[in-house]
Design an enzyme around this catalytic site. Sequence first.
Site, mmCIF file in Angstrom:
data_model
loop_
_atom_site.group_PDB
_atom_site.id
_atom_site.type_symbol
_atom_site.label_atom_id
_atom_site.label_comp_id
_atom_site.label_asym_id
_atom_site.label_seq_id
_atom_site.Cartn_x
_atom_site.Cartn_y
_atom_site.Cartn_z
ATOM 1 N N THR A 51 0.826 -1.202 0.000
ATOM 2 C CA THR A 51 0.000 0.000 0.000
ATOM 3 C C THR A 51 0.860 1.251 0.000
ATOM 4 O O THR A 51 0.427 2.307 -0.466
ATOM 5 C CB THR A 51 -0.941 0.003 1.216
ATOM 6 O OG1 THR A 51 -1.711 -1.202 1.208
ATOM 7 C CG2 THR A 51 -1.894 1.176 1.189
ATOM 8 N N TYR A 139 5.801 -12.115 5.053
ATOM 9 C CA TYR A 139 4.553 -11.648 4.450
ATOM 10 C C TYR A 139 4.173 -12.556 3.279
ATOM 11 O O TYR A 139 4.849 -12.567 2.255
ATOM 12 C CB TYR A 139 4.728 -10.207 3.993
ATOM 13 C CG TYR A 139 3.498 -9.529 3.417
ATOM 14 C CD1 TYR A 139 2.226 -10.088 3.507
ATOM 15 C CD2 TYR A 139 3.614 -8.301 2.778
ATOM 16 C CE1 TYR A 139 1.122 -9.455 2.988
ATOM 17 C CE2 TYR A 139 2.520 -7.649 2.255
ATOM 18 C CZ TYR A 139 1.270 -8.229 2.353
ATOM 19 O OH TYR A 139 0.176 -7.589 1.824
ATOM 20 N N LYS A 169 2.467 -12.397 8.344
ATOM 21 C CA LYS A 169 1.290 -11.707 7.818
ATOM 22 C C LYS A 169 0.791 -12.544 6.642
ATOM 23 O O LYS A 169 1.467 -12.641 5.612
ATOM 24 C CB LYS A 169 1.648 -10.294 7.372
ATOM 25 C CG LYS A 169 0.473 -9.495 6.805
ATOM 26 C CD LYS A 169 0.941 -8.111 6.376
ATOM 27 C CE LYS A 169 -0.193 -7.184 6.000
ATOM 28 N NZ LYS A 169 -0.977 -7.607 4.840
ATOM 29 N N ILE A 213 -3.345 -6.285 9.477
ATOM 30 C CA ILE A 213 -2.582 -5.175 8.908
ATOM 31 C C ILE A 213 -3.316 -4.806 7.635
ATOM 32 O O ILE A 213 -3.273 -5.528 6.640
ATOM 33 C CB ILE A 213 -1.113 -5.546 8.659
ATOM 34 C CG1 ILE A 213 -0.456 -5.949 9.977
ATOM 35 C CG2 ILE A 213 -0.375 -4.369 8.031
ATOM 36 C CD1 ILE A 213 1.011 -6.337 9.856
#
Length: 321
Positions: A51, A139, A169, A213
């Site tokens: 992001t 991640y 994540k 998240i």
Amino acid sequence: MDRDDVSWHGYWPAAPTPFTADGALDEDAWRALLRLYVRQGVHGVLVNGSTGEWFSQSPAERRRVAEIAVTEVAGRVPVVVGVTAYTPAEAIGLARHAADAGADGVLATPPPYVHPGPEELLAFFAEVSAATDLPFMVYNWPRGVAVDMGDHPDLVRRLADLPRVAAIKDSTGDWLRMLATVEAVADRVRVFGSFLHRRGLAVLLELGGDGNIDGGGLGAPFAVPYYEAVARRDGAAARTWADRYTCLSGRLIRPDYSGVFGSPIAQLKGAMSLLGQPGGHVRPPLRPVTGTALEAIGAVLEESGLADTLAPERGAVGARP
């Protein structure tokens, strides 16, 4: 290192990086956004993730974004810095800078475009995570890198056993596969996944898991009290906040993490602009959401109640807490 070596939990925004209309890094807006997150009571901040448009930043800009975040947040919540890169050497350089800047941890996806296999992934994360003393977050981001580590359950367990790995994540679009990650490793490392709904609440209360998240943190006014209710084991309050959050997010983001009205980052920055928040502009190759798509986003913000909830803080986004 294991889950007890960090306190990471709850609702974290994966922060967008504000750019000016002509594409420059907007440091003033970035500082204002970080102050906004702190005022909203988020439990941590991830910077330079997907992001954050890490892919359109120069290495110098990525370092500057990280430095500002650590300075501005000033220890009030954890700051984890994304160091995703195409090679271990690139990721290690960013991780070492994050450590020198005072970050609380680092995060990386598998190398994009490369499509590494399980042994290559294990070697990559072993090398990058060992480069600093910081806690490391692995991640899993299949939509962005075309590799789903959940395809290899033993790999997830082996990654959790790496000495510096403290969290995973898991942003697979397959919710049951994310649950498999929780079952496999939540007793050893923190797991951030998709928990901000009634099904997720049941998992948090009974099976495990630690937080979300969330791309941009748009839903913080609903998600922060949700996680605080979870911490109190107050299921009734948590369900109320979960329903408010899903009324917003479910109309903007699909289960595979694609956007309903445009690319997710462009949608996010369009929504933030409508709310008076300092999200800034996207950088090419992304394009802004305009016209009827932006109007539709505005309708979601109104109908979900988010616009009214945030109304008292509009105009104060640049103020210091």
